[in-house]
Design a protein around this motif. Structure first.
Motif, short mmCIF file in Angstrom:
data_model
loop_
_atom_site.label_atom_id
_atom_site.label_comp_id
_atom_site.label_asym_id
_atom_site.label_seq_id
_atom_site.Cartn_x
_atom_site.Cartn_y
_atom_site.Cartn_z
N PRO A 1 40.16 29.78 29.60
CA PRO A 1 41.00 29.56 30.79
C PRO A 1 40.39 30.12 32.07
CG PRO A 1 41.90 31.31 29.43
CD PRO A 1 40.78 30.71 28.65
N PHE A 2 39.52 31.13 31.95
CA PHE A 2 38.93 31.75 33.13
C PHE A 2 37.54 31.19 33.41
CE2 PHE A 2 42.00 35.00 31.82
CZ PHE A 2 42.65 35.22 33.03
N LYS A 3 37.33 30.81 34.65
CA LYS A 3 36.01 30.39 35.12
C LYS A 3 35.78 30.98 36.50
CE LYS A 3 35.79 26.07 32.49
NZ LYS A 3 35.58 24.59 32.53
N SER A 4 34.53 30.90 36.97
CA SER A 4 34.20 31.45 38.28
C SER A 4 34.15 30.35 39.32
CB SER A 4 32.84 32.16 38.24
OG SER A 4 32.96 33.43 37.65
N TYR A 5 34.50 30.71 40.54
CA TYR A 5 34.36 29.78 41.66
C TYR A 5 32.88 29.42 41.86
CZ TYR A 5 39.15 30.33 43.40
OH TYR A 5 40.51 30.30 43.54
N ILE B 1 37.28 31.66 49.92
CA ILE B 1 36.12 32.33 49.34
C ILE B 1 36.58 33.57 48.58
CG2 ILE B 1 33.87 33.36 49.83
CD1 ILE B 1 34.09 30.42 50.56
N PRO B 2 36.18 33.72 47.32
CA PRO B 2 36.58 34.93 46.57
C PRO B 2 35.94 36.18 47.17
CG PRO B 2 34.94 33.65 45.36
CD PRO B 2 35.34 32.81 46.53
N LYS B 3 36.65 37.29 47.07
CA LYS B 3 36.12 38.54 47.63
C LYS B 3 34.83 38.96 46.93
CE LYS B 3 40.43 40.64 49.29
NZ LYS B 3 41.33 41.81 49.20
N ASN B 4 34.83 38.94 45.61
CA ASN B 4 33.66 39.37 44.86
C ASN B 4 32.78 38.16 44.55
OD1 ASN B 4 34.65 42.06 44.71
ND2 ASN B 4 36.05 41.41 43.09
N ASP C 1 18.66 27.22 63.90
CA ASP C 1 18.56 28.18 62.80
C ASP C 1 19.64 29.23 62.99
OD1 ASP C 1 16.35 27.03 61.55
OD2 ASP C 1 14.94 28.01 62.90
N LEU C 2 20.51 29.39 61.99
CA LEU C 2 21.64 30.29 62.10
C LEU C 2 21.67 31.25 60.92
CD1 LEU C 2 24.40 27.67 63.04
CD2 LEU C 2 23.21 29.20 64.62
N ILE C 3 22.31 32.37 61.11
CA ILE C 3 22.60 33.33 60.04
C ILE C 3 24.10 33.28 59.77
CG2 ILE C 3 22.56 35.76 59.35
CD1 ILE C 3 20.17 36.12 61.25
N LEU C 4 24.48 33.05 58.52
CA LEU C 4 25.90 32.97 58.17
C LEU C 4 26.37 34.26 57.52
CD1 LEU C 4 26.52 29.38 56.74
CD2 LEU C 4 26.74 30.20 59.09
N MET C 5 27.55 34.70 57.93
CA MET C 5 28.20 35.86 57.32
C MET C 5 29.48 35.35 56.65
SD MET C 5 27.49 38.39 60.54
CE MET C 5 27.45 37.01 61.69
N VAL C 6 29.50 35.41 55.33
CA VAL C 6 30.56 34.77 54.54
C VAL C 6 31.50 35.83 53.99
CG1 VAL C 6 31.05 33.24 52.61
CG2 VAL C 6 28.93 32.95 53.91
N SER C 7 32.80 35.63 54.18
CA SER C 7 33.80 36.55 53.61
C SER C 7 35.05 35.75 53.28
CB SER C 7 34.14 37.67 54.60
OG SER C 7 34.93 37.17 55.66
N GLY D 1 31.21 33.20 42.15
CA GLY D 1 31.91 34.44 41.82
C GLY D 1 33.41 34.28 41.83
N GLY D 2 34.11 35.41 41.66
CA GLY D 2 35.56 35.38 41.64
C GLY D 2 36.09 34.77 40.36
#
Length: 466
Positions: free
Chosen positions: A367-371, A337-340, A308-314, A355-356
């Protein structure tokens, strides 16, 4: 010529092979020493018998046999796409072939039909590199169909590592009994609980109950019932509609119940013919260790050893924290990974990021979509999922009923108006859709789900109703 770029003193074999291949290609292009024409429908392919015989045991046997084709200049081939054969012949003369996801299976089949090992190996390598969730079952079945252990085992390993995702695919329900057995017997199955294997087997049977119930007598031996809690076994297994009225299956399950009470049957030894191919002695057979029925197998699966792990994503990477060992380590070095973004962990331990901004200049309307990314713990990479339409920020993110909900937020366009729309990603069909809107626009809010219901809490709204 290509051979001139190779140093003959350092790579004499490669130099000679390249020089020979260039020479053969030149002879073909100039129609020199051509002694064979392959005819497919109304298409003709001039070539050399020597090249075909050297590249294919099929053609070698044909030209050395007493068949009429041995003497004929024109050889008619049937049930072959001429474009595919043209690509294969080009490869034999140039070592150049353009494989795509659309043509690789056809080329693979023809290479197998005419026993061309070089093309066969190139196709296997290509398919191994292209393994994804959407095609792994098809590639697994293709490997079995063409009797290619290398491809079959690679695809099975991929499937086992991602079993909890693969069972959601409709192609899983199309597997044959022997194909399914090859997967669920594996120690490498990445499941935390054996109940998941049992449930996926029952789902497979339910897809075509009339014809598949008869296969349960063998397939039940692929499930490790001794790893299943006794309460679950009594309530869900013994009382299952496919099992409780079948006396033969009930008898098999009695073995498991006896094992729960500490009574195991005497291990069976293989017969002399099975164990030694008929050459073993009585003394050797007595020393042979016996085997319990497969239904009593209690070896843990690969996924039962997970942490069991905790992930910190940036946007600089993904760090995993082990609360038991009080240690951190790098889970992924991906910086895509997008910032926002917002992140979500589902009940099935799947990790998503939404996001992003993603720009597609080919889509003039939107033309714009989110990740939309999913973390693959096996490869430690973030996998691209179908992009989220209607890019937004400050939205709510949650899951319910096997779907992911993107709720409200602000649009990433001029004005940045608040939104009341709700986008839904169906994890079974792998498609985005839109549900009924919220009663008002909202952003910066909290979103949670409980017992299949989605709740929106707090936030701000341009209409001041939040």
């Amino acid at each position: 010529m290509a051979a001139l770029t190779i140093d003959p003193t350092e790579q004499p074999r490669m130099y000679q092979q390249t020089l020979l291949q260039d020479g053969l290609c030149d002879l073909l292009e100039n129609d020199k020493f051509v002694d064979c024409v392959l005819k497919i429908n109304d298409r003709e392919f001039p070539c050399h018998r020597l090249v075909l015989a050297a590249s294919s045991p099929f053609f070698k046997a044909m030209f050395l046999s007493d068949l009429e084709e041995r003497k004929k200049r024109e050889i008619i081939l049937r049930d072959v796409n001429p474009d595919v054969m043209g690509m294969i012949l080009r490869y034999l003369y140039t070592s150049d072939i353009s494989l795509t996801e659309q043509n690789v299976q056809d080329i693979f089949m023809v290479a197998n039909m005419y026993q061309i090992p070089s093309i066969f190996s190139v196709c296997v390598s290509y398919l191994q590199e292209k393994l994804v969730l959407g095609n792994c079952l098809a590639i697994f079945r293709l490997g079995l169909l063409l009797d290619c252990p290398r491809l079959t085992l690679t695809a099975r390993e991929f499937i086992c590592e991602r079993y909890q995702l693969v069972v959601r695919d409709q192609d899983f329900l199309q597997l044959g009994p022997s194909e399914l057995a090859l997967i669920i017997t594996s120690d490498a199955l990445n499941v935390e609980r054996e109940e998941q294997v049992f449930e996926s087997l029952m789902d497979w049977v339910g897809h075509d109950q009339k014809s598949r119930v008869k296969d349960l007598s063998e397939l039940l031996h692929c499930v490790r019932f001794r790893l299943i809690p006794v309460d679950y076994f009594n309530e869900k297994v013994e009382r299952h509609q496919y099992l409780r009225f079948n006396q033969d299956l009930v008898k098999e399950l009695e073995l498991v119940k006896d094992a729960h009470r500490g009574r195991l049957p005497k291990p069976k030894r293989l017969s002399k013919d099975e164990a030694k191919g008929g050459d073993g002695s009585e003394e050797e057979e007595d020393d042979e260790e016996g085997y319990l029925p497969g239904i009593l197998n209690n070896n843990p699966r690969f996924g039962m050893f997970e942490l069991d792990l905790i992930l910190m994503v940036s946007n600089t990477g993904t760090v995993a924290y082990d609360p038991v060992g009080n240690e951190c380590f790098m889970a992924s070095e991906s910086t895509e990974i997008p910032k926002n973004h917002s992140s979500l962990v589902t009940d099935q331990n799947q990790i998503f990021v939404v996001g992003g901004l993603l720009y597609n200049d080919e889509d003039k309307d939107e033309p714009f979509k989110s990740y939309f990314l999913q973390f693959d713990p096996v490869s430690s990479e973030w996998l691209g999922m179908p992009s989220q339409p209607n890019p937004r920020c400050l939205f709510g993110l949650t899951e319910a009923e096997n779907s992911i909900f993107v709720v409200g937020g602000k649009e990433l366009k001029d004005g940045e108006h608040a939104l009341n729309s709700v986008m839904i990603y169906d994890r079974q069909s792998f498609k985005w859709g839109e549900s009924d809107p919220l009663p008002y626009e909202v952003y910066g809010h909290g979103t949670v789900s409980h017992k299949g219901l989605v709740y929106v809490i707090g936030g701000k709204s341009e209409s001041k109703h939040a």
